[in-house]
Every structure is written in C-alpha cells, then in structure tokens.
Design a protein around this motif. Structure first.
Motif, short mmCIF file in Angstrom:
data_model
loop_
_atom_site.label_atom_id
_atom_site.label_comp_id
_atom_site.label_asym_id
_atom_site.label_seq_id
_atom_site.Cartn_x
_atom_site.Cartn_y
_atom_site.Cartn_z
N ARG A 62 0.86 -1.19 0.00
CA ARG A 62 0.00 0.00 0.00
C ARG A 62 0.90 1.24 0.00
NH1 ARG A 62 -2.73 -3.73 3.49
NH2 ARG A 62 -4.91 -4.00 2.88
N PHE A 116 1.13 5.30 0.43
CA PHE A 116 0.48 6.47 1.02
C PHE A 116 1.27 7.70 0.60
CE2 PHE A 116 -0.19 2.80 3.70
CZ PHE A 116 -1.56 2.83 3.92
N THR A 117 0.56 8.71 0.10
CA THR A 117 1.22 9.92 -0.37
C THR A 117 1.31 11.00 0.70
OG1 THR A 117 -0.86 10.73 -1.29
CG2 THR A 117 0.59 9.51 -2.78
N GLU A 151 -2.92 10.31 5.51
CA GLU A 151 -3.50 9.12 4.87
C GLU A 151 -3.00 7.85 5.55
OE1 GLU A 151 -3.93 7.42 0.31
OE2 GLU A 151 -2.29 8.79 0.78
N THR A 205 -9.01 3.10 6.73
CA THR A 205 -9.24 3.71 5.42
C THR A 205 -8.17 3.24 4.45
OG1 THR A 205 -10.13 5.66 6.52
CG2 THR A 205 -9.54 5.89 4.19
N GLU A 206 -8.59 2.68 3.32
CA GLU A 206 -7.63 2.19 2.33
C GLU A 206 -7.02 3.35 1.54
OE1 GLU A 206 -6.37 -0.88 1.60
OE2 GLU A 206 -7.43 -1.63 3.36
N PRO A 207 -5.76 3.23 1.16
CA PRO A 207 -5.11 4.29 0.39
C PRO A 207 -5.57 4.26 -1.07
CG PRO A 207 -3.62 2.46 0.61
CD PRO A 207 -4.84 2.13 1.45
N LYS A 208 -5.21 5.30 -1.78
CA LYS A 208 -5.57 5.42 -3.19
C LYS A 208 -4.81 4.39 -4.03
CE LYS A 208 -5.74 8.90 -6.86
NZ LYS A 208 -5.47 10.31 -7.19
N TYR A 209 -3.59 4.06 -3.63
CA TYR A 209 -2.74 3.16 -4.42
C TYR A 209 -2.40 1.90 -3.65
CZ TYR A 209 -1.99 7.64 -6.75
OH TYR A 209 -2.17 8.85 -7.36
N ASP A 210 -2.63 0.74 -4.27
CA ASP A 210 -2.16 -0.51 -3.69
C ASP A 210 -1.76 -1.45 -4.81
OD1 ASP A 210 -4.43 -2.65 -4.04
OD2 ASP A 210 -5.44 -0.84 -3.36
N TYR A 227 5.55 7.91 -11.41
CA TYR A 227 5.31 9.01 -10.48
C TYR A 227 6.49 9.97 -10.49
CZ TYR A 227 3.87 11.32 -6.11
OH TYR A 227 3.51 12.23 -5.17
#
Length: 81
Positions: A41, A43-44, A48, A57-62, A76
């Motif tokens: 996972r 996290f930016t 988050e 809460t799940e992150p945007k990217y996994d 990125y």
C-alpha cells in the motif's frame, strides 16, 4: 532531476514493514506498507497513513507485487519532473 531515496524502514512484525521514501528534488515523502511481500500500500501523505492504521481507510494506491509498485514509482517520478 528527481531521485527516490529510501529513508527508513520500520519492522512492525517480521513480515510487515513500513518504509519511508523521499523524492529528492521536490522534497516529498511517501510511505509504503508492505504486508508479507504480497500486498503493498502506497500512502502519499502522513495523514493518509494515520487514517489507514486508526480508521482502516484504504489508500488510493495498492499493489499485489513489488514490480508493479516500482513501475508506478518510476512513472510518479517522471510525472513530477
């Protein structure tokens, strides 16, 4: 030019780690939670990350493998240039 540098790794358990990486050039920190080498996972932001551990809460990217994570980080990195 932006480069990725591994700053720190914390071992939560022997098979779970939390890595902090820095993108030098834009001075940005990213956090990677490695779950047993099978689920990563990304996290930016620190908020988050905290929400993941406190609220679930799940992150945007996994990612399901490290290769996909590396490809994403390369993209990125290139997008931030």
């Amino acid at each position: 030019m932006n480069t990725i540098r591994n700053c720190h790794a914390d071992y939560i358990t022997p098979s779970r780690t939390l890595e902090t990486i820095t993108i030098e050039g834009i001075n940005r920190h990213l956090y990677i939670y490695n779950y047993e080498g099978t689920h990563f996972r990304l996290f930016t932001g620190l908020l988050e990350l905290i929400q993941f551990f406190t609220l679930g809460t799940e992150p945007k990217y996994d990612f399901t493998n490290e290769g996909d994570l590396d490809l994403f980080l390369e993209k990125y990195l290139n997008d931030t240039n």
